[in-house]
Design an enzyme around this catalytic site. Sequence first.
Site, PDB file in Angstrom:
ATOM      1  N   TYR A  27       0.843  -1.205   0.000  1.00 27.23           N
ATOM      2  CA  TYR A  27       0.000   0.000   0.000  1.00 27.23           C
ATOM      3  C   TYR A  27       0.874   1.250   0.000  1.00 27.23           C
ATOM      4  O   TYR A  27       0.630   2.199  -0.764  1.00 27.23           O
ATOM      5  CB  TYR A  27      -0.918  -0.010   1.230  1.00 27.23           C
ATOM      6  N   GLU A  51     -11.410   6.259   4.883  1.00 33.06           N
ATOM      7  CA  GLU A  51     -10.796   7.115   5.905  1.00 33.06           C
ATOM      8  C   GLU A  51     -11.815   7.416   7.004  1.00 33.06           C
ATOM      9  O   GLU A  51     -11.461   7.509   8.187  1.00 33.06           O
ATOM     10  CB  GLU A  51     -10.282   8.410   5.287  1.00 33.06           C
ATOM     11  N   TRP A  62      -5.269   2.031  10.517  1.00 33.55           N
ATOM     12  CA  TRP A  62      -5.444   1.877   9.070  1.00 33.55           C
ATOM     13  C   TRP A  62      -5.222   0.421   8.663  1.00 33.55           C
ATOM     14  O   TRP A  62      -5.829  -0.049   7.700  1.00 33.55           O
ATOM     15  CB  TRP A  62      -4.484   2.803   8.325  1.00 33.55           C
TER      16      TRP A  62
END
Length: 203
Positions: A26, A48, A56
């Site tokens: 990522y 988000e 995350w």
Amino acid sequence: MDVRTDFPDGLARCGWVDGSPLYTAYHDEEWGRPVADDRALFEQLCLEGFQSGLSWRTILNKREGFRKAFENFDISRVSRFDAARVEALLQDAGIVRHRGKIESVINNAQRAQALLDEAGSLAAFIWRYEAGAPAAGTIHAPVSATAESTALSKALKKRGWSFVGPTTVYAFMQSVGMVNDHHPHCHHRGACEHARQAFQRPA
């Protein structure tokens, strides 16, 4: 934000990368690269919002589950989700089962659809708030929000969006390349900067 150099390939990366293959990919392939696709921008802003209060990594591990649950974040389709769909999503272990966040995605899809009907492009609206480039040699100090993220947050909230506070919006701006927050010594910073320079801003 620190930098890490203890990866098997010997490359320096931003300190928040935990070393897992998914997280490393990522960072190397997505984070900080400019995005102009409306669907992809909508997806990232929704994710988000789901990340608020969580890590995350939790969201990244469930990203495919989110995509399946929310019709690949197709704005038109999600905007038509009803109460029965919400109840079904609350039983879906493949996502974060938070009623407020699920309902927020549907609300925001409706708001995004209205913006598309009005302006034709979600990307053009969002990229108006791009952060200016720092001076050469500047080391960007870590922050949780900026004037630009606060302005975009206010603009979205004015249009009825939810779960789009300045901190959430700034994380979104970092991820979609509206600001290059890779550490100065991160191996990927230069590639992201080149991508930003070549990127055609949506009009």
